[in-house]
Design an enzyme around this catalytic site. Structure first.
Site, PDB file in Angstrom:
ATOM      1  CE  LYS A  94     -10.750   7.805 -19.784  1.00 23.50           C
ATOM      2  NZ  LYS A  94     -10.650   7.971 -18.379  1.00 23.50           N
ATOM      3  CG  ASP A 127      -6.003  15.388 -16.989  1.00 20.85           C
ATOM      4  OD1 ASP A 127      -5.474  14.626 -17.820  1.00 20.85           O
ATOM      5  OD2 ASP A 127      -7.027  15.089 -16.358  1.00 20.85           O
ATOM      6  CE1 TYR A 129     -14.638  11.719 -16.299  1.00 21.43           C
ATOM      7  CE2 TYR A 129     -13.637  11.916 -14.130  1.00 21.43           C
ATOM      8  CZ  TYR A 129     -14.468  11.259 -15.002  1.00 21.43           C
ATOM      9  OH  TYR A 129     -15.131  10.138 -14.591  1.00 21.43           O
ATOM     10  NE  ARG A 137      -2.469   0.820   3.588  1.00 20.95           N
ATOM     11  CZ  ARG A 137      -1.808   1.558   4.488  1.00 20.95           C
ATOM     12  NH1 ARG A 137      -1.491   2.817   4.235  1.00 20.95           N
ATOM     13  NH2 ARG A 137      -1.463   1.046   5.656  1.00 20.95           N
TER      14      ARG A 137
HETATM   15  N1  PLP Z   1      -8.816  13.150 -16.589  1.00 19.88           N
HETATM   16  C1  PLP Z   1      -9.444  13.005 -17.774  1.00 19.88           C
HETATM   17  C2  PLP Z   1      -9.104  13.925 -18.895  1.00 19.88           C
HETATM   18  C3  PLP Z   1     -10.411  12.011 -17.940  1.00 19.88           C
HETATM   19  O1  PLP Z   1     -11.035  11.876 -19.137  1.00 19.88           O
HETATM   20  C4  PLP Z   1     -10.726  11.154 -16.847  1.00 19.88           C
HETATM   21  C5  PLP Z   1     -11.741  10.086 -16.978  1.00 19.88           C
HETATM   22  O2  PLP Z   1     -12.474  10.019 -17.947  1.00 19.88           O
HETATM   23  C6  PLP Z   1     -10.063  11.352 -15.631  1.00 19.88           C
HETATM   24  C7  PLP Z   1      -9.107  12.340 -15.545  1.00 19.88           C
HETATM   25  C8  PLP Z   1     -10.336  10.455 -14.465  1.00 19.88           C
HETATM   26  O3  PLP Z   1      -9.698   9.237 -14.680  1.00 19.88           O
HETATM   27  P1  PLP Z   1     -10.141   7.819 -14.057  1.00 19.88           P
HETATM   28  O4  PLP Z   1     -11.448   7.432 -14.683  1.00 19.88           O
HETATM   29  O5  PLP Z   1      -8.999   6.923 -14.406  1.00 19.88           O
HETATM   30  O6  PLP Z   1     -10.268   8.031 -12.570  1.00 19.88           O
END
Ligand code: PLP
Length: 389
Positions: free
Chosen positions: A207, A182, A110, A58
């Site tokens: 992704k 991001d 997101y 962990r």
């Molecule tokens: N950042 C972006 C641009 C996303 O599209 C997503 C999810 O769709 C996330 C963060 C969150 O990721 P996760 O679903 O792996 O928690």
């Protein structure tokens, strides 16, 4: 930090792999939760940070996870990286570590990020501020008020809007704030925010990094000392990636450049075909010369990505009809996998917003967001043509 671009493909294959005594070319999967030591002194060396080593899974002190983190750091040109059980886990650990004086979120983000920053973290005393691309003039005053972290996606979802990473980093740093990008949509193949001045890069590794729509994970990259502060939050929030998923993600990273370069090329072909299609009003793709953010994308991206958005003539219902008719593009709200996906943002990713708020963000009901996979470009175009026909 140096951009990893020239050595990216090599780093994807080799960085972080441990030397296995049995000759396995890949890091073994250590599923064990704990590791034994020859003496108390040896345990204390690891516990007190005097020596690196495996201790407890962990904590992330597990060889499979540590190997993955070395690879993740290398591919973003970072000093250090942490692997998480999801993209949201990476974001929330970052926000809890650095965002308590206030977080400014630029542009579209997101939905989970918007909810965390807009409704959940403020309840814990961390204010969230939101500026769209045409409101950046208000950023200096928010930074003067003490916001400690500027966070944004570029390109954004679903309009592929570009934010100038270098300019925003310069402004934020002048006010003593950190910048986190991001980089999920671009992937490290197409954009290296750290080399452009950002302090942190976050990924939903679910992704492009995972790339096969078969794992959920997150990553955070940055300077060693800055990342070390986040480590403690990850440890006690229990957000560490599982060793099995770490190995699966490391496996996927080995093919990242090959996948993304093909997705870039196919997305460009799909964008051009859609631009010429009479059933399409508009195509949003950073690689198109008439895209509003094209010049900036050319400056700060190494490739234009596998994501594009088309606006279907005839409005929301026409877009829904087209989405429902697609055969190769699967109707699913994620992105970045080997299989092409389509989603209508007003029914999925941006369904929770009011129609007025979607309009303010430039998101119309007629938009379909495409995540281009590894199928043949001509087959994908034919699928879109029959659906739009
Ligand atoms: N950042 C972006 C641009 C996303 O599209 C997503 C999810 O769709 C996330 C963060 C969150 O990721 P996760 O679903 O792996 O928690």
């Amino acid at each position: 930090m140096t951009p990893p671009q020239t050595a990216l493909a090599t780093a994807c294959v080799h960085a972080g792999e441990i030397v296995d005594p049995h000759g396995s070319p890949h890091t073994p999967i250590y599923t064990t939760t704990t590791f034994k030591f020859p003496s108390t002194a040896a345990i204390l060396d690891v516990v007190d940070g005097r020596k690196p080593g495996a201790l407890y899974t962990r904590y992330g002190l597990n060889p499979t996870i540590q190997a993955l983190e070395e690879k993740l750091a290398a591919i973003e040109g970072a000093e250090a990286a942490l692997a998480f059980c999801s993209g949201m886990a990476a974001e929330s650990a970052l926000f809890l570590t650095y965002g308590r004086p206030g977080i400014v979120c630029l542009g579209d983000a997101y939905g989970g990020t918007l909810e965390l920053l807009g409704s959940q973290l403020p309840g814990l005393g961390a204010p969230g501020y939101f500026l769209l691309g045409n409101e950046l003039g208000a950023l200096p005053s928010l930074l003067k008020r003490g916001a400690g972290l500027v966070f944004f996606e570029t390109p954004t979802n679903p309009t592929l809007e570009q934010f100038d990473i270098a300019a925003i980093a310069e402004l934020a740093h002048a006010h003593g704030a950190f910048v986190a990008v991001d980089n999920t949509f671009a992937s490290p193949v197409n954009q290296n925010p750290l080399a452009l001045g950002a302090d942190f890069v976050v990924h939903s590794a679910t992704k492009y990094l995972g790339g096969h729509s078969d794992l959920t994970a997150g990553a955070l990259m940055g300077r060693k000392a800055d990342i070390a502060r986040v480590w403690n939050w990850r440890k006690n929030l229990g957000q560490t990636i599982a060793p099995e998923i770490a190995a699966q993600l490391a496996r996927s990273l080995r093919t990242l450049p090959v996948r993304v370069e093909r997705q870039n090329a196919t997305a460009m072909r799909v964008a051009l075909a859609m631009q010429a299609h009479p059933g399409v009003e508009r195509v949003l793709y950073p690689g198109l010369p008439d895209f509003p953010g094209h010049a900036l994308a050319k400056r700060q991206m190494n490739g234009f990505g596998g994501m594009l958005t088309i606006e279907v003539k005839g409005g929301g219902e026409a877009a829904t009809r087209a989405a429902d008719k697609l055969k190769l593009f699967a109707l699913a709200p994620s992105l970045g996998g080997v299989e092409s996906l389509v989603t209508q943002p007003c029914t999925t990713t941006h369904h929770g917003l009011t129609p007025e708020e979607r309009a303010r963000r430039g998101i119309s009901d007629a938009m379909l967001r495409l995540s281009v996979g590894l199928e043949d470009a001509a087959d994908l175009i034919a699928d879109l043509e029959q659906a739009l026909g």
